[in-house]
Motif scaffolding. Sequence first.
Motif, PDB file in Angstrom:
ATOM      1  N   VAL A  18      35.429  34.381  46.179  1.00 20.24           N
ATOM      2  CA  VAL A  18      35.667  34.589  44.752  1.00 20.24           C
ATOM      3  C   VAL A  18      36.593  33.491  44.228  1.00 20.24           C
ATOM      4  CG1 VAL A  18      36.624  36.123  42.992  1.00 20.24           C
ATOM      5  CG2 VAL A  18      35.324  37.079  44.917  1.00 20.24           C
ATOM      6  N   THR A  19      36.202  32.860  43.137  1.00 24.32           N
ATOM      7  CA  THR A  19      36.993  31.761  42.578  1.00 24.32           C
ATOM      8  C   THR A  19      37.492  32.036  41.160  1.00 24.32           C
ATOM      9  OG1 THR A  19      34.951  30.668  41.864  1.00 24.32           O
ATOM     10  CG2 THR A  19      35.867  29.995  43.989  1.00 24.32           C
ATOM     11  N   HIS A  20      36.908  33.037  40.485  1.00 25.75           N
ATOM     12  CA  HIS A  20      37.327  33.348  39.124  1.00 25.75           C
ATOM     13  C   HIS A  20      37.718  34.823  39.039  1.00 25.75           C
ATOM     14  CE1 HIS A  20      36.045  29.470  37.501  1.00 25.75           C
ATOM     15  NE2 HIS A  20      34.933  29.605  38.194  1.00 25.75           N
ATOM     16  N   PHE A  21      38.968  35.061  38.653  1.00 21.44           N
ATOM     17  CA  PHE A  21      39.495  36.414  38.528  1.00 21.44           C
ATOM     18  C   PHE A  21      39.786  36.683  37.051  1.00 21.44           C
ATOM     19  CE2 PHE A  21      40.327  35.070  42.828  1.00 21.44           C
ATOM     20  CZ  PHE A  21      40.095  36.204  43.592  1.00 21.44           C
ATOM     21  N   PHE A  22      39.066  37.659  36.470  1.00 21.13           N
ATOM     22  CA  PHE A  22      39.226  37.992  35.058  1.00 21.13           C
ATOM     23  C   PHE A  22      39.860  39.370  34.903  1.00 21.13           C
ATOM     24  CE2 PHE A  22      35.429  35.228  35.134  1.00 21.13           C
ATOM     25  CZ  PHE A  22      35.833  34.237  34.246  1.00 21.13           C
ATOM     26  N   VAL A  23      40.978  39.429  34.205  1.00 20.01           N
ATOM     27  CA  VAL A  23      41.528  40.723  33.819  1.00 20.01           C
ATOM     28  C   VAL A  23      40.552  41.370  32.845  1.00 20.01           C
ATOM     29  CG1 VAL A  23      43.340  41.856  32.462  1.00 20.01           C
ATOM     30  CG2 VAL A  23      43.953  40.130  34.182  1.00 20.01           C
ATOM     31  N   GLU A  24      40.255  42.641  33.079  1.00 21.79           N
ATOM     32  CA  GLU A  24      39.462  43.391  32.106  1.00 21.79           C
ATOM     33  C   GLU A  24      39.994  44.816  32.065  1.00 21.79           C
ATOM     34  OE1 GLU A  24      34.873  44.167  30.849  1.00 21.79           O
ATOM     35  OE2 GLU A  24      35.473  44.777  32.857  1.00 21.79           O
ATOM     36  N   GLN A  25      40.634  45.153  30.967  1.00 22.43           N
ATOM     37  CA  GLN A  25      41.093  46.513  30.720  1.00 22.43           C
ATOM     38  C   GLN A  25      40.431  46.935  29.420  1.00 22.43           C
ATOM     39  OE1 GLN A  25      45.289  46.927  31.285  1.00 22.43           O
ATOM     40  NE2 GLN A  25      45.288  49.145  30.954  1.00 22.43           N
ATOM     41  N   ASP A  26      39.259  47.541  29.541  1.00 26.22           N
ATOM     42  CA  ASP A  26      38.349  47.740  28.420  1.00 26.22           C
ATOM     43  C   ASP A  26      39.026  48.342  27.193  1.00 26.22           C
ATOM     44  OD1 ASP A  26      37.059  47.814  31.036  1.00 26.22           O
ATOM     45  OD2 ASP A  26      35.189  47.983  29.929  1.00 26.22           O
ATOM     46  N   MET A  27      39.000  47.607  26.089  1.00 27.95           N
ATOM     47  CA  MET A  27      39.499  48.091  24.801  1.00 27.95           C
ATOM     48  C   MET A  27      40.899  48.691  24.937  1.00 27.95           C
ATOM     49  SD  MET A  27      35.912  49.897  23.610  1.00 27.95           S
ATOM     50  CE  MET A  27      36.676  50.730  22.234  1.00 27.95           C
ATOM     51  N   VAL A  28      41.760  47.999  25.659  1.00 28.87           N
ATOM     52  CA  VAL A  28      43.110  48.513  25.920  1.00 28.87           C
ATOM     53  C   VAL A  28      43.858  48.732  24.605  1.00 28.87           C
ATOM     54  CG1 VAL A  28      44.110  46.209  26.198  1.00 28.87           C
ATOM     55  CG2 VAL A  28      45.180  48.168  27.319  1.00 28.87           C
ATOM     56  N   ALA A  29      44.659  49.796  24.554  1.00 33.39           N
ATOM     57  CA  ALA A  29      45.292  50.221  23.303  1.00 33.39           C
ATOM     58  C   ALA A  29      46.318  49.221  22.789  1.00 33.39           C
ATOM     59  CB  ALA A  29      45.936  51.590  23.493  1.00 33.39           C
ATOM     60  N   ASN A  30      47.094  48.620  23.667  1.00 35.61           N
ATOM     61  CA  ASN A  30      48.149  47.684  23.247  1.00 35.61           C
ATOM     62  C   ASN A  30      47.970  46.340  23.962  1.00 35.61           C
ATOM     63  OD1 ASN A  30      49.823  49.581  21.603  1.00 35.61           O
ATOM     64  ND2 ASN A  30      49.964  50.644  23.579  1.00 35.61           N
ATOM     65  N   PRO A  31      46.960  45.564  23.557  1.00 39.44           N
ATOM     66  CA  PRO A  31      46.667  44.318  24.279  1.00 39.44           C
ATOM     67  C   PRO A  31      47.824  43.330  24.293  1.00 39.44           C
ATOM     68  CG  PRO A  31      45.468  44.406  22.194  1.00 39.44           C
ATOM     69  CD  PRO A  31      46.033  45.768  22.424  1.00 39.44           C
TER      70      PRO A  31
END
Length: 317
Positions: A290-303
């Motif tokens: 794995v070479t690309h790590f993406f944060v994903e917190q779907d529709m997070v309330a306080n981005p």
Amino acid sequence: MNRRNFMYSTSMLAVAGLLKPESLLSFPKHLKKVGIQLFSLPKLLEKDFRGAIKMLSQMGYKELELYGPYPFSANEAKERWEKVTPYLGFSGSGYFGLTPEEVKGVLKENGMTTPAIHTDFITLQKNMNALGEAGHLLGFEYVGLPLIPEEYRKNLDDYKKIADEFNKIGEQARKVGLKFSYHNHGYGLNEIEGKIPLKLILEKTDPKLVFFEMDLFWTVAGGADPVEYLKSYPGRYHLMHVKNMKEKKRFSGDGGDSNQWIELFPYMATAGEGVLDLKAIIAQAQKSGVTHFFVEQDMVANPEVELKKNLDYLLSL
């Protein structure tokens, strides 16, 4: 003990034969850059794309992953999107009303790149040339399928057909200078007719044409072990969606529809606050390719707060 002293001490122990080398794999290599999947903050992007990208850049994010549909997307994809937007509370997607040239300019101004995007099944089948043109302009390498439409995964034979179709899509992507990747959801992780569909796809697709993006949250919610998949299929996973769980939760059903996904949104946690062992998972991910790590917190309330916490934790590893 700081990270430098820890690495020095563990290296000396390994040299002395007091610590088995494989035990070092539980500690990941330092992540020099971390990306963000834009579905984490769609409302901010719809309101002020330029301002949201500037905020992400100032936090320290270096990469991003777009989600569709786009102006060139298949009409079927646009129609599906229009049906779900009333439930989501926003309609922006793709380029968020900007031209691709304007998006490129905003990213350049903020020192960000977009190595990957998400699109949809029909667009991948019908509009690969348009995806290639977009990739050439924006600089992305991976064109990803975030989910298999429900009507194409009713039984094991459907998954066999999907594997064949993935090979065709992968070949078309290669012809236009792209790499095709599949992002898992919760479905396909439990046996159907004696076979786990995701493993069938992994085993029946060409490693040179079809790549994978692991979503940690959906993998665990589907009852699978991320480390086991990474170990079993080295070189297949090139990208990862990083998110954590407040507590271990499973889907109420087979994980096959959006209602079951939305039910679990409240259990998403920032990277450093959940129950998943991200250090061990990311260490194995790096070893497996794995070479690309993406944060994903779907529709997070306080981005503005939560996305910074995600990034700070991952960069501290």
